[in-house]
Design an enzyme around this catalytic site. Structure first.
Site, PDB file in Angstrom:
ATOM      1  N   GLY A 111       0.786  -1.234   0.000  1.00  0.00           N
ATOM      2  CA  GLY A 111       0.000   0.000   0.000  1.00  0.00           C
ATOM      3  C   GLY A 111       0.812   1.275   0.000  1.00  0.00           C
ATOM      4  O   GLY A 111       0.275   2.354   0.265  1.00  0.00           O
ATOM      5  N   HIS A 112       2.108   1.192  -0.325  1.00  0.00           N
ATOM      6  CA  HIS A 112       2.975   2.372  -0.262  1.00  0.00           C
ATOM      7  C   HIS A 112       3.164   3.065  -1.608  1.00  0.00           C
ATOM      8  O   HIS A 112       4.000   3.956  -1.714  1.00  0.00           O
ATOM      9  CB  HIS A 112       4.349   1.999   0.304  1.00  0.00           C
ATOM     10  CG  HIS A 112       4.361   1.847   1.794  1.00  0.00           C
ATOM     11  ND1 HIS A 112       5.063   2.687   2.627  1.00  0.00           N
ATOM     12  CD2 HIS A 112       3.742   0.960   2.606  1.00  0.00           C
ATOM     13  CE1 HIS A 112       4.890   2.319   3.892  1.00  0.00           C
ATOM     14  NE2 HIS A 112       4.097   1.259   3.896  1.00  0.00           N
ATOM     15  N   CYS A 174      11.972   1.334   5.670  1.00  0.00           N
ATOM     16  CA  CYS A 174      10.616   1.348   6.252  1.00  0.00           C
ATOM     17  C   CYS A 174      10.063  -0.069   6.323  1.00  0.00           C
ATOM     18  O   CYS A 174       9.859  -0.714   5.286  1.00  0.00           O
ATOM     19  CB  CYS A 174       9.699   2.235   5.416  1.00  0.00           C
ATOM     20  SG  CYS A 174       8.001   2.266   6.016  1.00  0.00           S
ATOM     21  N   VAL A 179       6.988  -6.267  -0.074  1.00  0.00           N
ATOM     22  CA  VAL A 179       8.089  -6.712  -0.928  1.00  0.00           C
ATOM     23  C   VAL A 179       7.673  -6.808  -2.392  1.00  0.00           C
ATOM     24  O   VAL A 179       8.525  -6.812  -3.286  1.00  0.00           O
ATOM     25  CB  VAL A 179       8.682  -8.067  -0.464  1.00  0.00           C
ATOM     26  CG1 VAL A 179       9.130  -7.999   0.979  1.00  0.00           C
ATOM     27  CG2 VAL A 179       7.708  -9.217  -0.675  1.00  0.00           C
ATOM     28  N   TYR A 473      13.232   7.677 -10.058  1.00  0.00           N
ATOM     29  CA  TYR A 473      13.183   6.323  -9.482  1.00  0.00           C
ATOM     30  C   TYR A 473      11.737   5.867  -9.424  1.00  0.00           C
ATOM     31  O   TYR A 473      10.896   6.515  -8.808  1.00  0.00           O
ATOM     32  CB  TYR A 473      13.818   6.356  -8.093  1.00  0.00           C
ATOM     33  CG  TYR A 473      13.764   5.071  -7.305  1.00  0.00           C
ATOM     34  CD1 TYR A 473      13.937   3.827  -7.903  1.00  0.00           C
ATOM     35  CD2 TYR A 473      13.557   5.089  -5.929  1.00  0.00           C
ATOM     36  CE1 TYR A 473      13.902   2.656  -7.170  1.00  0.00           C
ATOM     37  CE2 TYR A 473      13.533   3.925  -5.173  1.00  0.00           C
ATOM     38  CZ  TYR A 473      13.699   2.714  -5.800  1.00  0.00           C
ATOM     39  OH  TYR A 473      13.664   1.555  -5.065  1.00  0.00           O
ATOM     40  N   ASN A 475      10.113   3.637  -7.837  1.00  0.00           N
ATOM     41  CA  ASN A 475       9.485   3.403  -6.536  1.00  0.00           C
ATOM     42  C   ASN A 475       9.115   4.697  -5.824  1.00  0.00           C
ATOM     43  O   ASN A 475       8.353   4.667  -4.852  1.00  0.00           O
ATOM     44  CB  ASN A 475      10.386   2.546  -5.641  1.00  0.00           C
ATOM     45  CG  ASN A 475      10.231   1.065  -5.926  1.00  0.00           C
ATOM     46  OD1 ASN A 475       9.462   0.655  -6.788  1.00  0.00           O
ATOM     47  ND2 ASN A 475      10.969   0.239  -5.208  1.00  0.00           N
ATOM     48  N   TYR A 476       9.649   5.828  -6.292  1.00  0.00           N
ATOM     49  CA  TYR A 476       9.170   7.141  -5.841  1.00  0.00           C
ATOM     50  C   TYR A 476       8.272   7.693  -6.939  1.00  0.00           C
ATOM     51  O   TYR A 476       8.519   8.748  -7.520  1.00  0.00           O
ATOM     52  CB  TYR A 476      10.344   8.084  -5.568  1.00  0.00           C
ATOM     53  CG  TYR A 476      11.237   7.665  -4.417  1.00  0.00           C
ATOM     54  CD1 TYR A 476      10.726   6.942  -3.341  1.00  0.00           C
ATOM     55  CD2 TYR A 476      12.585   7.996  -4.403  1.00  0.00           C
ATOM     56  CE1 TYR A 476      11.541   6.546  -2.289  1.00  0.00           C
ATOM     57  CE2 TYR A 476      13.409   7.620  -3.350  1.00  0.00           C
ATOM     58  CZ  TYR A 476      12.877   6.893  -2.296  1.00  0.00           C
ATOM     59  OH  TYR A 476      13.691   6.508  -1.250  1.00  0.00           O
TER      60      TYR A 476
END
Length: 542
Positions: A111-112, A174, A179, A473, A475-476
């Site tokens: 959920g990130h 975090c 994963v 990136y 993931n950001y």
């Protein structure tokens, strides 16, 4: 004439499909639910993991792992159905029935997702929430582990530490991050300079593809296995497990967390850090946090507080000479340092510094929930002093009360790996920047105020960061850098390249070819998913 009629018909068909997809009635999910029951190995078991908007547990299931409150408002689009599978057949049924009944799928691990793409869509959609598929099996003899993608990295670290005090894994800080997304986008933490990314240390995977097939590395082939390790797994199927290679760490590591202000000449230290952080021994990782705070000497004024946070793979007596040689101006002394085990360093960097048990790593609930917007950059040259001063000035603005820049050094192992080894291409950089602004009040006006601020900061630093492309990136995730057409329209390679080359550079082309092979009709899609080159959309002759 026949060709013209065919083209017109194709265009009308596309327009009709687009209108239908955008206006699909909510009641259609009843057919989807019936399909799930009919296509599951065990209709009783699947009924226990289906949540509709009428279900009393629906809201708690949906909200449980949302970290960014921007995507937890009354106006945020909600899934028609949430499925929390217990077994592979539940995922296979969800994929099959979503295709039959015109639903889009979003897959959530932790959920990130910074733009909420794992649980938000503006077309009728289903969320497959993998929270129940979180088993972890650690093999210390072979130094490997299988971890299902519903697990968090905190849970993974806990299970490794249960078995060994000298094995670890190079993933993030975090502990509540899942994963599934973390590994598929790259994933990094304090071991990045020693062992590279999480994705660099994946040796096998299990995935359900668009046809519902259960695939491992051997059966999916090396192209698809390459793509899901850094190219974002959600474009290619539903990843259900990773096999990872564990890495060696010493019994003792040393951490420090040292703060300096402008009054302590911190700019000089940052300038020196930029020259050495990617070149020091790979056992040492020093990252920097830039934040603004109220001045302790001038009432009503702001100043910068800079945090130097580090982990060294060894004891303090080895660390201090390294620091004296590489960054003497920081003035690090033995009293600033703490020796501990690797697993205790995980707790330390996650903010657990009061003797908490490592059991806290099993908690999936995000430790902080705030509204935020983030961006990323990579640098090949140091930022000059004048530019740092310009950043400080922007950090003193009203909207920047809760902001930060995190500077994470590369070098070491990261410089040894080819840009094309996996889709993550950002290898030969000095460091990476994470830009973020946070706020606590709901509302579009206040959100836009803070988002506009970070966009201005992003524009200001443009001359000093990577160019052609200005890299980012994945993931950001940042939808400002470009998006696909999500409402049933075709997204061209050219349009997707606007954002794709920023995340993946020249690897984007290979990712598109893999997507074309494994999901040609673009079933697995979102605002920044890899598009296929050829699908039925292309038959329009555009």
């Amino acid at each position: 004439m026949k060709s013209l009629s065919s083209s017109i018909f194709s265009i009308l068909l596309v327009l009709l499909f687009s209108q239908w997809a955008a206006s699909l009635p909510e009641t259609d999910h009843e057919n989807f639910l019936q399909c799930l029951t009919l296509n599951s190995d065990n209709s009783t078991s699947i009924s226990k993991v289906i949540y509709t908007q009428n279900n009393s547990s629906y809201s708690s299931i949906l909200e449980f792992s949302i970290e960014n409150l921007r995507f937890s408002t009354s106006t945020t689009p909600k899934p028609l159905v949430i499925v929390t599978p217990l077994q592979v057949s539940h995922i296979q049924a969800s994929i099959s029935c979503s295709q039959r009944h015109g639903m889009q799928i979003r897959v959530r691990s932790g959920g990130h997702d910074y733009e909420g793409l794992s649980f938000v869509s503006d077309v009728p959609f289903v969320v497959i929430d993998l929270i129940n598929m979180s088993s972890i099996s650690v093999d210390t003899k072979n130094q490997t582990a299988w971890v299902q993608t519903g697990a968090t990295i905190g849970q993974l670290y806990y299970r490794i530490a249960e078995k060994s005090k000298t094995l670890a894994f190079p993933a993030g800080v975090c502990p509540t991050v899942g994963v599934g997304g973390h590994f598929s986008g790259g994933g990094y933490g304090f071991l990045i300079r020693k062992y590279g990314l999480a994705a660099d240390n994946i040796v096998d995977a299990q995935l359900i593809d668009v046809k519902g097939r259960f695939l491992d590395r051997n059966s999916m082939g090396e192209d698809l296995f390459w793509a899901i390790r850094g190219g974002g797994g959600a474009s290619f199927g539903v990843i259900i497990a990773w096999k990872i290679k564990l890495v060696a760490v010493p019994p003792t590591v040393t951490v420090f967390n040292v703060q300096r202000t402008l009054e302590q000449n911190v700019t000089k230290i940052i300038l020196k850090w930029q020259q050495v952080a990617d070149k020091v021994h790979e056992d040492l990782m020093i990252r920097i946090f830039l934040r603004s705070v109220n001045s302790s000497t001038e009432q009503g004024q702001r100043t910068m507080r800079v945090l130097f946070e580090s982990m060294f793979l060894g004891g303090v007596d080895q660390l201090l000479p390294l620091m004296q040689k590489s960054l003497p101006d920081l003035g690090l002394v033995k009293e600033d340092c703490i020796e501990m085990s690797w697993i205790d360093s995980i707790l330390y960097f996650a903010g657990f510094r009061n003797g908490e048990s490592m059991d806290v790593l099993l908690n999936r609930t995000p430790t902080t929930r705030r509204f935020f917007k983030a961006k990323s950059d990579f640098l090949k040259e140091p930022i000059p002093e004048t530019a740092l001063e310009g950043i400080y000035e922007r950090f003193y603005e009203e909207e920047a009360e809760a902001t930060e820049m995190i500077l994470s050094p590369y070098g070491g192992k990261m410089s040894e790996i080819s840009e094309s080894e996996i889709p993550f291409p950002h290898r030969g950089n000095l460091y990476q920047i994470y830009h973020a602004v946070y706020w606590d009040e709901e509302g579009n006006e206040i959100a836009q105020k803070h988002i506009n601020w970070i966009r201005r900061l992003y524009s200001f630093v443009a001359p000093y960061v990577s160019k052609n492309p200005r890299a980012a990136y994945v993931n950001y995730r940042d939808l400002d850098i470009g998006t696909n057409n999500n409402k049933g329209s075709y997204t061209s390679f050219k349009q997707a390249s606007i954002w794709g080359v920023k995340y993946f550079k020249s690897n984007f082309n290979r990712l598109v070819h893999v997507k074309t092979k494994v999901d040609p009709d673009n079933f697995f899609r979102n605002e920044q998913s890899i598009p296929p080159l050829s699908s039925w959309w292309n038959k329009r002759g555009d």
